[in-house]
Write a protein that holds these residues in place. Structure first.
Motif, mmCIF file in Angstrom:
data_model
loop_
_atom_site.group_PDB
_atom_site.id
_atom_site.type_symbol
_atom_site.label_atom_id
_atom_site.label_comp_id
_atom_site.label_asym_id
_atom_site.label_seq_id
_atom_site.Cartn_x
_atom_site.Cartn_y
_atom_site.Cartn_z
ATOM 1 N N TYR A 12 39.831 40.011 44.549
ATOM 2 C CA TYR A 12 38.525 39.111 44.645
ATOM 3 C C TYR A 12 38.287 38.379 45.618
ATOM 4 C CZ TYR A 12 39.952 39.751 39.477
ATOM 5 O OH TYR A 12 40.301 40.468 38.431
ATOM 6 N N THR A 13 39.158 37.519 46.338
ATOM 7 C CA THR A 13 38.771 36.676 47.557
ATOM 8 C C THR A 13 38.398 37.621 48.581
ATOM 9 O OG1 THR A 13 40.781 35.294 46.674
ATOM 10 C CG2 THR A 13 39.892 34.865 48.900
ATOM 11 N N GLY A 14 38.778 38.761 49.073
ATOM 12 C CA GLY A 14 38.579 39.464 50.220
ATOM 13 C C GLY A 14 37.237 40.239 49.846
ATOM 14 N N LEU A 37 40.055 45.210 55.157
ATOM 15 C CA LEU A 37 41.338 46.170 55.314
ATOM 16 C C LEU A 37 42.271 45.742 54.130
ATOM 17 C CD1 LEU A 37 41.852 45.312 59.203
ATOM 18 C CD2 LEU A 37 40.877 47.256 58.214
ATOM 19 N N GLU A 38 42.763 46.861 53.498
ATOM 20 C CA GLU A 38 43.554 46.593 52.228
ATOM 21 C C GLU A 38 44.602 47.497 52.449
ATOM 22 O OE1 GLU A 38 44.445 44.996 49.393
ATOM 23 O OE2 GLU A 38 45.675 46.649 49.158
ATOM 24 N N ALA A 39 45.930 47.028 52.246
ATOM 25 C CA ALA A 39 47.240 47.895 52.612
ATOM 26 C C ALA A 39 47.276 49.046 51.657
ATOM 27 C CB ALA A 39 48.365 46.858 52.432
ATOM 28 N N GLY A 75 47.099 41.057 42.451
ATOM 29 C CA GLY A 75 46.824 40.388 41.038
ATOM 30 C C GLY A 75 45.380 40.666 40.589
ATOM 31 N N SER A 76 44.554 40.829 41.470
ATOM 32 C CA SER A 76 43.087 41.294 40.974
ATOM 33 C C SER A 76 42.957 42.593 40.038
ATOM 34 C CB SER A 76 42.121 41.549 42.280
ATOM 35 O OG SER A 76 42.294 40.119 43.050
ATOM 36 N N GLY A 77 44.111 43.434 40.197
ATOM 37 C CA GLY A 77 44.028 44.706 39.535
ATOM 38 C C GLY A 77 45.061 44.541 38.146
ATOM 39 N N GLY A 117 42.535 39.131 32.670
ATOM 40 C CA GLY A 117 40.905 39.323 32.656
ATOM 41 C C GLY A 117 39.948 38.300 31.830
ATOM 42 N N LEU A 118 40.887 36.944 32.079
ATOM 43 C CA LEU A 118 40.216 35.533 31.391
ATOM 44 C C LEU A 118 39.154 35.001 32.728
ATOM 45 C CD1 LEU A 118 43.201 34.205 29.290
ATOM 46 C CD2 LEU A 118 41.234 35.676 28.601
ATOM 47 N N ALA A 119 38.094 35.195 32.545
ATOM 48 C CA ALA A 119 37.094 34.502 33.658
ATOM 49 C C ALA A 119 36.724 33.280 33.205
ATOM 50 C CB ALA A 119 35.917 35.443 33.790
ATOM 51 N N HIS A 126 51.081 39.111 49.756
ATOM 52 C CA HIS A 126 51.166 39.213 51.357
ATOM 53 C C HIS A 126 52.253 39.922 51.747
ATOM 54 C CE1 HIS A 126 50.352 37.380 55.193
ATOM 55 N NE2 HIS A 126 51.721 37.664 55.478
ATOM 56 N N ALA A 127 51.815 40.863 52.557
ATOM 57 C CA ALA A 127 52.952 41.991 53.183
ATOM 58 C C ALA A 127 52.846 41.957 54.633
ATOM 59 C CB ALA A 127 52.567 43.385 52.687
ATOM 60 N N GLY A 128 54.053 41.928 55.610
ATOM 61 C CA GLY A 128 53.973 42.001 56.802
ATOM 62 C C GLY A 128 53.376 40.664 57.334
ATOM 63 N N GLY A 131 42.810 33.078 39.063
ATOM 64 C CA GLY A 131 41.935 33.326 40.358
ATOM 65 C C GLY A 131 40.828 34.103 40.370
ATOM 66 N N ILE A 132 40.323 34.378 38.921
ATOM 67 C CA ILE A 132 39.029 35.264 39.047
ATOM 68 C C ILE A 132 37.884 34.324 39.476
ATOM 69 C CG2 ILE A 132 37.530 36.730 37.355
ATOM 70 C CD1 ILE A 132 40.100 37.174 35.565
ATOM 71 N N GLY A 133 37.514 33.454 38.890
ATOM 72 C CA GLY A 133 36.318 32.560 39.340
ATOM 73 C C GLY A 133 36.845 32.015 40.698
HETATM 74 C C1 LIG Z 1 49.571 39.185 35.669
HETATM 75 C C2 LIG Z 1 48.653 38.249 36.235
HETATM 76 C C3 LIG Z 1 47.669 37.381 34.997
HETATM 77 C C4 LIG Z 1 46.524 36.677 35.604
HETATM 78 N N1 LIG Z 1 45.700 36.179 34.640
HETATM 79 C C5 LIG Z 1 44.639 35.670 35.112
HETATM 80 C C6 LIG Z 1 43.657 35.316 34.307
HETATM 81 O O1 LIG Z 1 43.448 35.931 33.012
HETATM 82 N N2 LIG Z 1 42.469 34.888 34.711
HETATM 83 C C7 LIG Z 1 42.440 34.404 36.106
HETATM 84 O O2 LIG Z 1 41.367 33.704 36.630
HETATM 85 N N3 LIG Z 1 43.476 34.585 36.895
HETATM 86 C C8 LIG Z 1 44.560 35.415 36.598
HETATM 87 N N4 LIG Z 1 45.563 35.752 37.278
HETATM 88 C C9 LIG Z 1 45.603 35.250 39.020
HETATM 89 C C10 LIG Z 1 44.529 36.334 39.662
HETATM 90 O O3 LIG Z 1 45.042 37.550 39.193
HETATM 91 C C11 LIG Z 1 44.777 35.966 41.234
HETATM 92 O O4 LIG Z 1 44.736 34.791 41.230
HETATM 93 C C12 LIG Z 1 43.809 36.797 41.866
HETATM 94 O O5 LIG Z 1 43.611 38.145 41.598
HETATM 95 C C13 LIG Z 1 43.898 36.357 43.232
HETATM 96 O O6 LIG Z 1 43.115 37.312 44.109
HETATM 97 P P1 LIG Z 1 43.161 37.619 45.809
HETATM 98 O O7 LIG Z 1 42.202 38.276 46.059
HETATM 99 O O8 LIG Z 1 43.336 36.421 46.360
HETATM 100 O O9 LIG Z 1 44.592 38.224 45.836
HETATM 101 P P2 LIG Z 1 45.068 39.824 45.390
HETATM 102 O O10 LIG Z 1 44.276 40.358 44.088
HETATM 103 O O11 LIG Z 1 46.434 39.655 44.843
HETATM 104 O O12 LIG Z 1 44.839 40.764 46.595
HETATM 105 C C14 LIG Z 1 45.621 40.604 47.708
HETATM 106 C C15 LIG Z 1 45.797 41.937 48.379
HETATM 107 O O13 LIG Z 1 45.936 41.830 49.881
HETATM 108 C C16 LIG Z 1 46.630 43.138 50.128
HETATM 109 N N5 LIG Z 1 47.348 42.919 51.079
HETATM 110 C C17 LIG Z 1 48.514 42.174 51.506
HETATM 111 N N6 LIG Z 1 49.010 42.142 52.760
HETATM 112 C C18 LIG Z 1 48.300 42.914 53.400
HETATM 113 C C19 LIG Z 1 48.128 43.260 54.610
HETATM 114 N N7 LIG Z 1 49.173 43.210 55.548
HETATM 115 N N8 LIG Z 1 47.169 44.098 55.165
HETATM 116 C C20 LIG Z 1 46.264 44.466 54.262
HETATM 117 N N9 LIG Z 1 46.213 44.127 53.142
HETATM 118 C C21 LIG Z 1 47.190 43.344 52.644
HETATM 119 C C22 LIG Z 1 47.498 43.391 49.004
HETATM 120 O O14 LIG Z 1 47.750 44.656 49.011
HETATM 121 C C23 LIG Z 1 46.335 42.842 47.553
HETATM 122 O O15 LIG Z 1 45.650 44.242 47.273
HETATM 123 C C24 LIG Z 1 46.580 36.665 37.077
HETATM 124 C C25 LIG Z 1 47.640 36.990 38.026
HETATM 125 C C26 LIG Z 1 48.560 37.759 37.343
HETATM 126 C C27 LIG Z 1 49.459 38.483 38.500
#
Ligand SMILES: Cc1cc2nc3c(=O)[nH]c(=O)nc-3n(C[C@H](O)[C@H](O)[C@H](O)COP(=O)(O)OP(=O)(O)OC[C@H]3O[C@@H](n4cnc5c(N)ncnc54)[C@H](O)[C@@H]3O)c2cc1C
Length: 424
Positions: A38-40, A57-59, A66-68, A72-74, A240-242, A367-369
């Motif tokens: 979601y953030t990216g 760029l997505e690995a 976490g986003s997938g 799903g509670l927004a 986070h990887a690498g 993290g959704i919102g």
């Molecule tokens: C099981 C679970 C339940 C949750 N339930 C809720 C909920 O109901 N409501 C809510 O608001 N939040 C919930 N959250 C939290 C929410 O899902 C996360 O806070 C949010 O998805 C974070 O989004 P993000 O984009 O910051 O990171 P992510 O979605 O984790 O994305 C990070 C991405 O970075 C990529 N990446 C890492 N390293 C590299 C690299 N070197 N090069 C390129 N790409 C890289 C990864 O492959 C990944 O796809 C939940 C989380 C989990 C795990």
């Protein structure tokens, strides 16, 4: 029950797709984004809409993190009640973050409408459920604080809660009409698709393997390509990887979910008839919600990837039967888990990882919102050069102590709770 904890129900039911081939060759852009959650994706969408050139760029796949995998509670706001947010951040920064995140579900549902994202949106509110008399006292305090801030929340009695949930297991609830549920993976895939349509270059299967800053340019290396960028957003959170130099600390906490088959109409009509998403006040919390096909999706804290994880599976089956006796014979399927980036104070962190470069992490399970809002605001701030447009003041680094030990503490606590509470 069959389980591959890395494959979620959401991967099987998402109607959104984004075609994102790996980067080949060199590109030069205004903004580079690492991570397709979601953030990216929100950062890429808003940067492209403002006319900037942007490359994400997505690995692995869009929504791999976490986003997938989430519930799903927004929701509006963070886990913390407003007074605790102000206590950690101070009055001014606390007020600003509270006000911004109060609007977060509205931003998520507006993006879904504006970009016709096919992600099962239901803006019918959420229920924070009291699992015990102590939980109800906690909700009463939260309700008082939220109401004082003008949040349109309602405190429901046990009887009203039973009417909303179809279960007599709860002592009361806070209803928040601003919030709702989404198909989480479809939302992030739709955001990536919208970013692409706005002109962003989106590349999956494309890990960033090296990163450095030189003069006024960031240089990113991927297996078959390279990016030069004026500004950089790292949005990798708990996945986070690498890139060891820009890794940020967090406590990894696992959360798992299972789903029933689509329920028969007569049973479905009695469970969450208003369509709210729910979670409870338990320290080792439980969540449940319906999906569009009528599956009940139930989850709790715990890691399905170790030998003792049968304890979590057994417990969630009993929890379902206790909460909804009519579902006692429903098999639970499609178990999966995900990693949450928890911070000690449960407040997300913005880290200045270099000149014109920010990293966001530590949404602590909310993290959704916040991810959607932080992505937009980081892009806006970096492209305008105005740090005042950030949701939070950035810090030079963020470290947590004893992360391995604290991860073990959470997992052992969840396993023991699920073992001991054999009769929930
Ligand atoms: C099981 C679970 C339940 C949750 N339930 C809720 C909920 O109901 N409501 C809510 O608001 N939040 C919930 N959250 C939290 C929410 O899902 C996360 O806070 C949010 O998805 C974070 O989004 P993000 O984009 O910051 O990171 P992510 O979605 O984790 O994305 C990070 C991405 O970075 C990529 N990446 C890492 N390293 C590299 C690299 N070197 N090069 C390129 N790409 C890289 C990864 O492959 C990944 O796809 C939940 C989380 C989990 C795990």
């Amino acid at each position: 029950m069959t389980t591959d904890p890395e494959i979620s129900l959401w991967t099987k039911t998402s109607c959104e797709r984004v075609d994102a081939p790996p980067l080949t060759g060199p590109v030069t852009v205004d903004l580079a984004v690492i991570g397709g959650g979601y953030t990216g994706c929100s950062a890429a969408l808003h940067a492209a809409q403002s006319g900037a050139s942007v490359c994400l760029l997505e690995a692995l796949e869009i929504g791999h993190g976490g986003s997938g995998r989430n519930v799903g509670l927004a929701n509006a706001g963070l886990w913390l009640p407003p007074a605790e947010i102000r206590a950690h951040l101070g009055r001014e920064a606390g007020d600003r973050l509270i006000a911004l995140l109060a609007q977060a579900p509205a931003e998520v549902f507006r993006l879904i409408r504006d970009h016709a994202i096919d992600c099962e949106p239901v803006q019918a509110g959420t229920l924070h459920l009291a699992h015990s008399p102590k939980g109800l006292r906690d909700l009463q305090t939260r309700h008082q604080q939220l109401s004082a801030d003008g949040a349109p929340v309602e405190l429901l009695s046990a009887q009203e809660t039973a009417g909303r949930t179809g279960s007599t297991a709860f002592h009361g609830a806070i209803f928040d009409p601003r919030a709702g549920t989404i198909q989480p993976l479809a939302f992030v895939q739709g955001l990536a698709r919208a970013a692409q349509q706005a002109g962003a270059a989106i590349h999956a299967s494309c890990p960033v393997q090296a990163l450095h800053h030189d003069g006024d340019t960031w240089h990113l290396a991927t297996p078959q390509g390279s990016v030069r960028a004026k500004a950089l957003i790292q949005a990798t959170n708990a996945y986070h990887a690498g890139l060891p130099d820009t890794r940020q600390d967090y406590v990894p906490v696992y959360y798992f979910q299972y789903a029933t088959d689509p329920l028969p109409e007569d049973i479905r009509a009695t469970l969450l008839p208003g369509g709210e998403g729910c979670w409870d006040t338990g320290l080792i919390m439980t969540s449940f919600r319906m999906d569009q096909a009528g599956r009940l999706v139930i989850g709790a804290m715990g890691d399905l990837g170790h030998a003792g994880s049968f304890v979590h599976r057994g417990w969630i089956t009993r929890k379902l039967a206790q909460t909804y006796p009519a579902l006692a014979d429903q098999p639970l399927k499609d178990g999966w888990h995900g990693r949450i980036a928890m911070t000690s104070d449960h407040i997300p962190k913005l880290v200045q990882i270099g000149p014109s470069a920010l990293s966001a992490h530590g949404y602590s399970g909310r993290g959704i919102g916040p991810g959607t809002v932080f992505g937009r605001m980081m892009a806006d701030s970096l492209l305008s050069g105005d740090p005042a447009r950030l949701p939070l003041p950035p810090v030079p680094e963020h470290s947590e102590s004893w992360t391995g030990l604290r991860r073990a503490y959470f997992e052992t606590g969840a396993t023991l709770t699920h073992l001991v509470k054999a009769r929930v």
